[in-house]
Design a protein around this motif. Sequence first.
Motif, PDB file in Angstrom:
ATOM      1  N   ILE A  64       0.869  -1.172   0.000  1.00 27.92           N
ATOM      2  CA  ILE A  64       0.000   0.000   0.000  1.00 27.92           C
ATOM      3  C   ILE A  64       0.910   1.229   0.000  1.00 27.92           C
ATOM      4  CG2 ILE A  64      -1.833   1.266   1.176  1.00 27.92           C
ATOM      5  CD1 ILE A  64      -2.766  -1.408   0.182  1.00 27.92           C
ATOM      6  N   CYS A  65       0.792   2.033  -1.033  1.00 32.26           N
ATOM      7  CA  CYS A  65       1.674   3.197  -1.176  1.00 32.26           C
ATOM      8  C   CYS A  65       0.940   4.462  -0.745  1.00 32.26           C
ATOM      9  CB  CYS A  65       2.162   3.326  -2.612  1.00 32.26           C
ATOM     10  SG  CYS A  65       3.178   1.923  -3.133  1.00 32.26           S
ATOM     11  N   LEU A  66       1.574   5.235   0.121  1.00 35.73           N
ATOM     12  CA  LEU A  66       0.992   6.471   0.626  1.00 35.73           C
ATOM     13  C   LEU A  66       1.749   7.669   0.082  1.00 35.73           C
ATOM     14  CD1 LEU A  66       0.542   5.622   4.433  1.00 35.73           C
ATOM     15  CD2 LEU A  66      -1.044   5.167   2.536  1.00 35.73           C
ATOM     16  N   THR A  67       0.997   8.631  -0.427  1.00 34.28           N
ATOM     17  CA  THR A  67       1.581   9.930  -0.752  1.00 34.28           C
ATOM     18  C   THR A  67       1.449  10.797   0.482  1.00 34.28           C
ATOM     19  OG1 THR A  67       0.995   9.733  -3.090  1.00 34.28           O
ATOM     20  CG2 THR A  67       1.477  11.942  -2.259  1.00 34.28           C
ATOM     21  N   LEU A  68       2.589  11.156   1.060  1.00 39.10           N
ATOM     22  CA  LEU A  68       2.620  11.888   2.322  1.00 39.10           C
ATOM     23  C   LEU A  68       3.134  13.296   2.104  1.00 39.10           C
ATOM     24  CD1 LEU A  68       4.243   9.044   4.448  1.00 39.10           C
ATOM     25  CD2 LEU A  68       1.837   9.705   4.449  1.00 39.10           C
ATOM     26  N   GLU A  69       2.305  14.264   2.509  1.00 36.77           N
ATOM     27  CA  GLU A  69       2.714  15.664   2.388  1.00 36.77           C
ATOM     28  C   GLU A  69       3.336  16.145   3.695  1.00 36.77           C
ATOM     29  OE1 GLU A  69       0.984  20.168   1.504  1.00 36.77           O
ATOM     30  OE2 GLU A  69      -0.378  18.449   1.540  1.00 36.77           O
ATOM     31  N   ASP A  70       4.529  16.684   3.597  1.00 37.49           N
ATOM     32  CA  ASP A  70       5.169  17.322   4.741  1.00 37.49           C
ATOM     33  C   ASP A  70       4.546  18.704   4.892  1.00 37.49           C
ATOM     34  OD1 ASP A  70       6.883  18.849   6.400  1.00 37.49           O
ATOM     35  OD2 ASP A  70       8.561  17.521   5.960  1.00 37.49           O
ATOM     36  N   GLY A  92       5.829  21.666   2.740  1.00 37.56           N
ATOM     37  CA  GLY A  92       4.961  21.764   1.571  1.00 37.56           C
ATOM     38  C   GLY A  92       5.365  20.857   0.430  1.00 37.56           C
ATOM     39  N   VAL A  93       6.084  19.788   0.716  1.00 43.20           N
ATOM     40  CA  VAL A  93       6.506  18.847  -0.322  1.00 43.20           C
ATOM     41  C   VAL A  93       5.913  17.482  -0.011  1.00 43.20           C
ATOM     42  CG1 VAL A  93       8.630  20.097  -0.795  1.00 43.20           C
ATOM     43  CG2 VAL A  93       8.629  18.270   0.921  1.00 43.20           C
ATOM     44  N   ALA A  94       5.794  16.642  -1.043  1.00 44.13           N
ATOM     45  CA  ALA A  94       5.200  15.324  -0.883  1.00 44.13           C
ATOM     46  C   ALA A  94       6.195  14.240  -1.266  1.00 44.13           C
ATOM     47  CB  ALA A  94       3.934  15.205  -1.727  1.00 44.13           C
ATOM     48  N   ASP A  95       6.044  13.095  -0.638  1.00 48.01           N
ATOM     49  CA  ASP A  95       6.882  11.945  -0.927  1.00 48.01           C
ATOM     50  C   ASP A  95       5.997  10.702  -0.873  1.00 48.01           C
ATOM     51  OD1 ASP A  95       9.059  10.447  -1.522  1.00 48.01           O
ATOM     52  OD2 ASP A  95      10.026  10.616   0.448  1.00 48.01           O
ATOM     53  N   THR A  96       6.484   9.601  -1.432  1.00 51.21           N
ATOM     54  CA  THR A  96       5.717   8.361  -1.454  1.00 51.21           C
ATOM     55  C   THR A  96       6.468   7.269  -0.711  1.00 51.21           C
ATOM     56  OG1 THR A  96       4.690   8.902  -3.575  1.00 51.21           O
ATOM     57  CG2 THR A  96       4.652   6.602  -2.913  1.00 51.21           C
ATOM     58  N   ALA A  97       5.750   6.531   0.102  1.00 56.71           N
ATOM     59  CA  ALA A  97       6.314   5.392   0.827  1.00 56.71           C
ATOM     60  C   ALA A  97       5.340   4.231   0.725  1.00 56.71           C
ATOM     61  CB  ALA A  97       6.568   5.754   2.287  1.00 56.71           C
ATOM     62  N   CYS A  98       5.870   3.023   0.582  1.00 54.07           N
ATOM     63  CA  CYS A  98       5.031   1.835   0.439  1.00 54.07           C
ATOM     64  C   CYS A  98       5.211   0.906   1.635  1.00 54.07           C
ATOM     65  CB  CYS A  98       5.375   1.098  -0.850  1.00 54.07           C
ATOM     66  SG  CYS A  98       5.022   2.066  -2.358  1.00 54.07           S
ATOM     67  N   TYR A  99       4.110   0.256   2.031  1.00 54.07           N
ATOM     68  CA  TYR A  99       4.098  -0.562   3.239  1.00 54.07           C
ATOM     69  C   TYR A  99       3.390  -1.887   2.971  1.00 54.07           C
ATOM     70  CZ  TYR A  99       4.951   4.089   5.184  1.00 54.07           C
ATOM     71  OH  TYR A  99       5.464   5.336   5.439  1.00 54.07           O
ATOM     72  N   GLN A 100       3.814  -2.904   3.706  1.00 51.40           N
ATOM     73  CA  GLN A 100       3.129  -4.203   3.621  1.00 51.40           C
ATOM     74  C   GLN A 100       1.901  -4.249   4.531  1.00 51.40           C
ATOM     75  OE1 GLN A 100       6.850  -4.377   3.682  1.00 51.40           O
ATOM     76  NE2 GLN A 100       6.296  -4.181   1.522  1.00 51.40           N
ATOM     77  N   ALA A 101       1.843  -3.348   5.495  1.00 56.22           N
ATOM     78  CA  ALA A 101       0.681  -3.273   6.385  1.00 56.22           C
ATOM     79  C   ALA A 101       0.544  -1.854   6.908  1.00 56.22           C
ATOM     80  CB  ALA A 101       0.815  -4.258   7.549  1.00 56.22           C
ATOM     81  N   ILE A 102      -0.710  -1.437   7.100  1.00 51.10           N
ATOM     82  CA  ILE A 102      -0.991  -0.102   7.638  1.00 51.10           C
ATOM     83  C   ILE A 102      -2.000  -0.249   8.771  1.00 51.10           C
ATOM     84  CG2 ILE A 102      -1.991   2.166   7.166  1.00 51.10           C
ATOM     85  CD1 ILE A 102      -0.899   1.963   4.351  1.00 51.10           C
ATOM     86  N   VAL A 103      -1.636   0.276   9.943  1.00 52.03           N
ATOM     87  CA  VAL A 103      -2.521   0.230  11.112  1.00 52.03           C
ATOM     88  C   VAL A 103      -3.137   1.606  11.318  1.00 52.03           C
ATOM     89  CG1 VAL A 103      -2.734  -0.407  13.525  1.00 52.03           C
ATOM     90  CG2 VAL A 103      -0.901  -1.413  12.148  1.00 52.03           C
ATOM     91  N   LEU A 104      -4.448   1.647  11.334  1.00 57.48           N
ATOM     92  CA  LEU A 104      -5.164   2.906  11.526  1.00 57.48           C
ATOM     93  C   LEU A 104      -5.540   3.056  12.999  1.00 57.48           C
ATOM     94  CD1 LEU A 104      -7.549   2.720   8.425  1.00 57.48           C
ATOM     95  CD2 LEU A 104      -5.323   3.851   8.583  1.00 57.48           C
ATOM     96  N   ALA A 105      -4.708   3.776  13.738  1.00 58.33           N
ATOM     97  CA  ALA A 105      -5.013   4.077  15.141  1.00 58.33           C
ATOM     98  C   ALA A 105      -5.707   5.432  15.173  1.00 58.33           C
ATOM     99  CB  ALA A 105      -3.740   4.081  15.971  1.00 58.33           C
TER     100      ALA A 105
END
Length: 430
Positions: A318-324, A328-341
């Motif tokens: 699951i790839c997330l586009t994350l905005e700092d 004001g810049v964005a980056d992408t990181a991919c994960y095998q699992a994402i926990v929604l707390a």
Amino acid sequence: MHTYDLIGIGFGPSNVALAIALEEQAQTGGREVDALFIERQPDFAWHPHMLLDHAHMQISFLKDLATPRNPSSRYTFLNYLHEKNRLQDFINLKTFFPSRHEFNDYLSWAAGHFTDQCAYGEDVLEVLPEVHQGRVQALRVRARAADGSVTERRTLSLVISVGGTANVPDAFLPFADDARVFHSSRYLDAIREHGGARKIAVIGAGQSAAEIFLDLHNRGQASVDLITRARSIKPSDDSPFVNEIFNPEYTDYVYGHGARERAALIQEFMNTNYAAPDLDLIQAIYEVLYRQKVSGDHKHRFLRRHDVKRVLGTEQGICLTLEDLDRGVADTACYQAIVLATGYQRVTHQRLLAPMAAYLGDFDVDRNYRIRTGADFLPAIYLQGCCEPTHGLSDTLLSITSVRTAEISRALDAALAPVSYTHLTLPTKA
């Protein structure tokens, strides 16, 4: 068809405490209420997927199911310890905060005294009005068992204590059927399916997020990104004067104000309960990240001031586009699992009561947690854990549970007093 005085939906801590209060009220000369509770789980379980090793309670054991209402009750945490032959050992711990595992065992022990009053393994579908002579005189509660069969029961009053449902941010809603994305309420069960995950994201900055981050670190199975829009992780304020907002009398104070003042009071003390872990957890996380700086092995990351802008599912993860938000810049990181707390919503009561929306309006409640209705609606409907906007931050917590059940028990006794089965014209079958 049998007519109950009361049906309770859910048999978690709130309704277990109510069952205790009703029993003790009858023992001291009050009405003996014919009550049944319906619980969707096959047996009692309190946040079973967050019973992490080393996790402890955030409130004193004295705020159990009975002590603030009746310290001499047989259902206190201290009596539980006595019956389990652990009282002296617990005293030697010198703590007010038992492990979450032990408190869950206490709650299960208390619930076990009322097994004959609970229908486990049934999911309530809806509550229907039973109208006669232009008035709603009773309620029909429809519930489905694990085998698919549906049972309908009649009651003169109702209490809904179903807890919260997972709050899932909009960006993750399309992934409801993707096992790689799961809410913290399913953590222990779900993480077992991802034992080989190399990279995991935890979204949130509250108690659950902090506990899960440390649990994943201790498992040593993956690198973990703790992602939050906040600038830092702030500790829960449990100082004595602030803690007075969880005293029962503070409920009167909150309820006595108008809607705007109530909202301001809740906002002022939000950091006692929301996105506010225990200080020792924060210190433990800080130490983990500091040790990384010493070793130079930056396995985990704390991504503060980062917002999830896009979620994309691929075969790799699951790839997330994350905005700092600072840069004001964005980056992408991919994960095998994402926990929604990401917390909980408390709207299930509205779904269950939808067939009676015309009678219940906006679900406004009185001081005793009863939904306000017109003169043509006779049954009393009480809400537990759904009244934070009117009753304050303690409403969803254990802090006032025992006292609240005393208030509901007295209100229920008064509501049932004028009811006579002989003057209710109730059919035997809908």
